[in-house]
Design a protein around this motif. Structure first.
Motif, PDB file in Angstrom:
ATOM      1  N   ARG A 150       0.846  -1.188   0.000  1.00 54.24           N
ATOM      2  CA  ARG A 150       0.000   0.000   0.000  1.00 54.24           C
ATOM      3  C   ARG A 150       0.884   1.241   0.000  1.00 54.24           C
ATOM      4  N   GLU A 152       0.651   5.967  -0.818  1.00 52.20           N
ATOM      5  CA  GLU A 152      -0.163   7.126  -1.174  1.00 52.20           C
ATOM      6  C   GLU A 152       0.687   8.149  -1.899  1.00 52.20           C
ATOM      7  N   LYS A 234      -5.291  13.447  -2.866  1.00 51.68           N
ATOM      8  CA  LYS A 234      -4.517  12.394  -2.207  1.00 51.68           C
ATOM      9  C   LYS A 234      -4.990  11.064  -2.769  1.00 51.68           C
ATOM     10  N   THR A 236      -4.647   7.123  -2.586  1.00 49.48           N
ATOM     11  CA  THR A 236      -4.208   5.988  -1.784  1.00 49.48           C
ATOM     12  C   THR A 236      -4.401   4.729  -2.609  1.00 49.48           C
TER      13      THR A 236
END
Length: 293
Positions: A150, A152, A234, A236
């Motif tokens: 993961r 961002e 943003k 993600t």
């Protein structure tokens, strides 16, 4: 043995600055690896959690001059050869060609050796080199010790525009540099190579302007979530639903590497990708800016 994989990029920096980024250990620890030690002309090593088989340095310097750096790199018991070749294109532009031996696209698909990650590993590394030289924040590097995939990214563009570029076939094909056919609805196809290429992943979740999830089968589900942040977006992104004993590091690196161009696509007035036509053994290279279907 197949022909070496070649990945050429146009970098917005003088050749001297690019060479420093390739040979200065402090700069290498920024854009490439957790650890790096360089003592030219004898030593060129990098290792750590962001490097395939990075438990220790496995490189052996073979040649270095003002335009070329070549090293052997032991991976899965085989010494591969990696080369950086520089060509000044102008006072502030340099073409770098990465050449990597012992890469086979079939191995990338079946996961039979760590060498299968080399194409996307180097794609992400070169994208981060470009970001480093342009003064942009780096993308998350692959952590080869973790199954937590993961990250961002902040993009200086409205959320609606970024979402459109994630779900429109033409725009996604442009910034990713490879044809992508997208049917932007739940159950729709997400086809790398275009709708005529054969296998297509499936869109399993879509919230207009906010979220897109695509199921790739064995390599899991890719999810992109967008949120407004002081006039910027943003983004993600994450990969889930895969075998955690065998994380899809190659697929993840490829997905993340494309996001460097997504950001540049939105933030540069006269955007041009850093990527030049590449040669990857076993992979036909279609036109990068056209989606079929």
């Amino acid at each position: 043995m197949t022909e070496p994989m070649r990945l050429p990029v146009r970098l917005a920096a003088p050749a001297g600055a690019v060479r420093r980024a390739l040979t200065d250990p402090a700069e290498l620890r920024g854009w490439l690896a957790e650890h790096a030690e360089v003592e030219l002309p004898r030593r060129y090593e990098f290792w750590g959690r962001h490097t395939p088989e990075g438990d220790a340095p496995h490189q052996r310097l073979l040649h270095v001059d003002d335009e070329t750096l070549r090293f052997g790199w032991l991976l899965d018991g085989v010494e591969t050869t990696t080369e950086f070749a520089l060509r000044a294109e102008g006072p502030d532009t340099t073409v770098l060609t990465l050449s990597q031996s012992h890469f086979d696209f079939a191995e990338a698909m079946d996961g039979s050796t760590i060498r299968g990650v080399l194409q996307t590993y180097w794609s992400l590394s070169l994208a981060n080199l470009g970001a480093h030289l342009e003064g942009r924040p780096l993308l998350p590097k692959v952590d080869f010790t973790s199954a937590d995939l993961r990250g961002e990214l902040l993009i200086d563009a409205p959320t609606a525009r970024v979402f459109e570029s994630l779900t429109d076939s033409g725009q996604a094909s442009a910034w990713f540099g490879y044809p992508i056919g997208i049917e932007p609805w739940v159950g729709g196809r997400y086809a790398m190579g275009g709708f005529e290429s054969g296998y297509a992943a499936r869109v399993v979740d879509l919230e207009p302007g906010r979220k897109l999830s695509v199921d790739w089968g064995p390599t899991g589900v890719s999810t992109w979530e967008l949120a407004e942040s002081q006039g910027k977006t943003k983004l993600t992104f994450a990969q889930s639903g895969f075998d955690e004993q065998n994380p899809p590091y190659g697929a993840w690196a490829g997905s993340v590497s494309g996001l460097a161009e997504l950001r540049r696509f939105h933030e540069m007035k006269d955007w041009q990708p850093i990527w030049l036509p590449a040669q990857v053994p076993g992979l036909e290279q279609p036109e990068a800016t056209e989606a079929t279907g």
